[in-house]
Design a protein around this motif. Structure first.
Motif, short mmCIF file in Angstrom:
data_model
loop_
_atom_site.label_atom_id
_atom_site.label_comp_id
_atom_site.label_asym_id
_atom_site.label_seq_id
_atom_site.Cartn_x
_atom_site.Cartn_y
_atom_site.Cartn_z
N GLU A 96 -38.11 -35.53 -11.26
CA GLU A 96 -38.43 -36.94 -11.49
C GLU A 96 -39.93 -37.16 -11.41
O GLU A 96 -40.49 -37.98 -12.13
N LYS A 97 -40.60 -36.42 -10.51
CA LYS A 97 -42.06 -36.48 -10.37
C LYS A 97 -42.58 -35.03 -10.45
O LYS A 97 -42.75 -34.38 -9.43
N TRP A 127 -42.56 -33.57 -4.03
CA TRP A 127 -41.31 -34.13 -4.53
C TRP A 127 -40.19 -33.12 -4.34
O TRP A 127 -40.36 -31.93 -4.59
#
Length: 193
Positions: A96-97, A127
């Motif tokens: 996601e990141k 992350w």
């Protein structure tokens, strides 16, 4: 001559004002939310709950660069993970990141024997993606990313920067680390009581 005296006086006044404000600024910086606790260099290791007690006895382990080469973690045993530059990591699922080209990441794997709540503790703000491997026994294919059930910080002065909890069932899991600022990062997966 008058202009030279004024500049000297003006510079002296500015220095006096800055020196007068310095202690107040330092006090405010220590009390600001999110600034963290200042730990004395000679402080003893923070008292850790039993499930995190392995944090202080880390073993070195290089992260895998893809799911097939994921380094094996043992729940309850902390590691000093060595990560790779992000462009060299082929994540099972896009993080996601993901971080930029100058960040570091890697992939670890572990097996859950008992249903329960498990915590991933990191010594950085990297992350974390936790992925359940394919539902077919031994398939070795990435399944779905899991939603966390809690987030937090470790005890003050422990070196644990981030903790993320997951409800897990028996099976195999990948821990994807992304967007870490450094090549090394402490990590611990632990079953909670």
């Amino acid at each position: 001559m008058i202009g030279e005296k004024f500049r000297t006086w003006q510079g002296g006044l500015a220095a006096a004002v800055l020196l007068a404000w310095a202690p107040a600024g330092a006090a405010l910086a220590q009390d600001m939310p999110g600034m963290g606790t200042v730990c004395p260099a000679d402080a003893q290791a923070a008292a850790l709950p039993v499930e995190l007690s392995g944090w202080t006895r880390r073993v070195p382990l290089a992260a895998g660069r893809d799911a097939a080469s994921a380094a094996r973690l043992v729940p309850g045993t902390a590691i000093e993970g060595r990560l790779s530059p992000t462009p060299e990591v082929r994540y099972a699922l896009r993080p996601e990141k993901p971080g930029g080209s100058v960040s570091f990441g890697g992939i670890f794997a572990f097996t859950v024997a008992e249903t329960g709540r498990y915590r991933v503790a990191l010594g950085s703000a990297a992350w974390i993606d936790l992925i359940r491997m394919g539902e077919a026994a031994g398939s070795g294919t990435p399944g779905r990313g899991l939603a966390s059930i809690a987030h937090g910080h470790g005890p003050d002065c422990s070196g644990i920067r981030k903790m993320v909890d997951f409800a897990l069932e028996p099976g195999d899991y990948l821990v994807q680390i992304a967007a870490n600022a450094n090549e090394k990062m402490p990590l611990l997966v632990a079953r909670l009581p």
